[in-house]
Design a protein around this motif. Structure first.
Motif, short mmCIF file in Angstrom:
data_model
loop_
_atom_site.label_atom_id
_atom_site.label_comp_id
_atom_site.label_asym_id
_atom_site.label_seq_id
_atom_site.Cartn_x
_atom_site.Cartn_y
_atom_site.Cartn_z
N LEU A 17 -97.82 -20.65 -28.93
CA LEU A 17 -97.78 -21.46 -27.72
C LEU A 17 -98.86 -22.54 -27.74
O LEU A 17 -100.00 -22.28 -28.11
CB LEU A 17 -98.01 -20.59 -26.48
N LYS A 68 -99.65 -14.68 -37.05
CA LYS A 68 -99.93 -13.26 -36.93
C LYS A 68 -100.75 -12.76 -38.12
O LYS A 68 -101.82 -12.19 -37.96
CB LYS A 68 -98.64 -12.47 -36.78
N LEU A 103 -100.70 -15.98 -31.44
CA LEU A 103 -99.74 -14.91 -31.73
C LEU A 103 -98.34 -15.26 -31.24
O LEU A 103 -97.34 -14.92 -31.88
CB LEU A 103 -100.20 -13.60 -31.09
N GLN A 104 -98.27 -15.96 -30.11
CA GLN A 104 -96.97 -16.31 -29.53
C GLN A 104 -96.51 -17.71 -29.91
O GLN A 104 -95.41 -18.12 -29.54
CB GLN A 104 -97.04 -16.19 -28.01
N GLN A 115 -103.72 -14.89 -27.99
CA GLN A 115 -102.32 -14.81 -27.56
C GLN A 115 -101.60 -16.15 -27.76
O GLN A 115 -100.42 -16.18 -28.07
CB GLN A 115 -102.24 -14.36 -26.09
N GLU A 138 -103.57 -10.01 -35.56
CA GLU A 138 -103.23 -8.89 -34.67
C GLU A 138 -104.37 -7.87 -34.64
O GLU A 138 -104.71 -7.34 -33.58
CB GLU A 138 -101.93 -8.24 -35.15
N ALA A 182 -95.90 -19.45 -34.74
CA ALA A 182 -96.79 -18.34 -34.41
C ALA A 182 -97.65 -17.97 -35.61
O ALA A 182 -97.25 -18.13 -36.76
CB ALA A 182 -95.98 -17.14 -33.95
N GLN A 191 -93.14 -21.39 -20.03
CA GLN A 191 -92.87 -19.99 -19.74
C GLN A 191 -92.56 -19.78 -18.26
O GLN A 191 -91.96 -18.79 -17.88
CB GLN A 191 -94.08 -19.12 -20.13
#
Length: 200
Positions: A174, A5, A171-172, A168, A146, A3, A182
């Motif tokens: 993915l 951030k 941040l995650q 996103q 963020e 991730a 998911q």
């Protein structure tokens, strides 16, 4: 995928426009099938001379930029062929963020799939970063995904824009596979029902 951030990273410049993927990772190094091991070949024909010796005139070879995690460059970064090895090489070398006025579309999309944050800024903002990097040895940027801000210890603050879906992703941590997983429970349930119908 790791991730993303926040990052407080040393900045390294590559002050060239139209940096293409063949310059990022030359074609002779594309024989590997893993995503790792490409960093040593990043900008190979600029970092080394014909004898294989380090080229001291290339910016990234200067001692002050060793260990950098933020790369700044000029317009149309990542143009040329669509090879995904380009972001692999950038990531493997140690860069997590690339800042430029514009990026080639395929390269830009591939960055998000590989945990790299590409940030588009105006020509004037990028020039300011080049100036600060040259002025302050050991210049670092705090990249806050963020808050979507860039700051430094000299009072700089730049807000940057980014598609929320892509934000996103990073941040995650993915990629496309992680996003699909998911919904693993729903996929398994669907597959089970489909298998049952096959035997009716």
């Amino acid at each position: 995928m790791e991730a993303f951030k926040q990052l407080n990273g040393l900045v390294a410049p590559v002050d060239r426009v139209n940096v293409d993927t063949d310059a990022i990772i030359p074609k002779q190094f594309l024989k590997r099938i893993e995503r790792t091991g490409f960093g040593q070949f990043l900008f190979f024909e600029w970092r080394f001379d014909e004898a294989g010796e380090v080229n001291p005139s290339f910016e990234m070879n200067k001692p002050r930029y060793q260990g950098a995690e933020v790369l700044i460059s000029r317009a149309n970064f990542g143009c040329g062929s669509s090879r995904e090895h380009a972001p692999w090489a950038i990531m493997d070398y140690g860069f997590r963020c690339v800042i430029a006025p514009s990026f080639a579309d395929i390269f830009y999309n591939n960055c998000f799939k590989n945990g790299i944050l590409p940030i588009k800024l105006s020509e004037e903002q990028v020039q300011e970063l080049f100036s600060r990097t040259a002025q302050h040895e050991g210049y670092r940027l705090n990249v806050n995904l963020e808050q979507k801000t860039l700051t430094d210890e000299y009072g700089l603050r730049i807000d940057f824009d980014l598609d929320e879906h892509r934000r996103q992703f990073l941040l995650q941590g993915l990629d496309d596979i992680g996003l699909t997983l998911q919904h693993e429970d729903e996929i398994s349930a669907y597959e089970a029902k489909r298998a049952e119908r096959a035997y009716v």
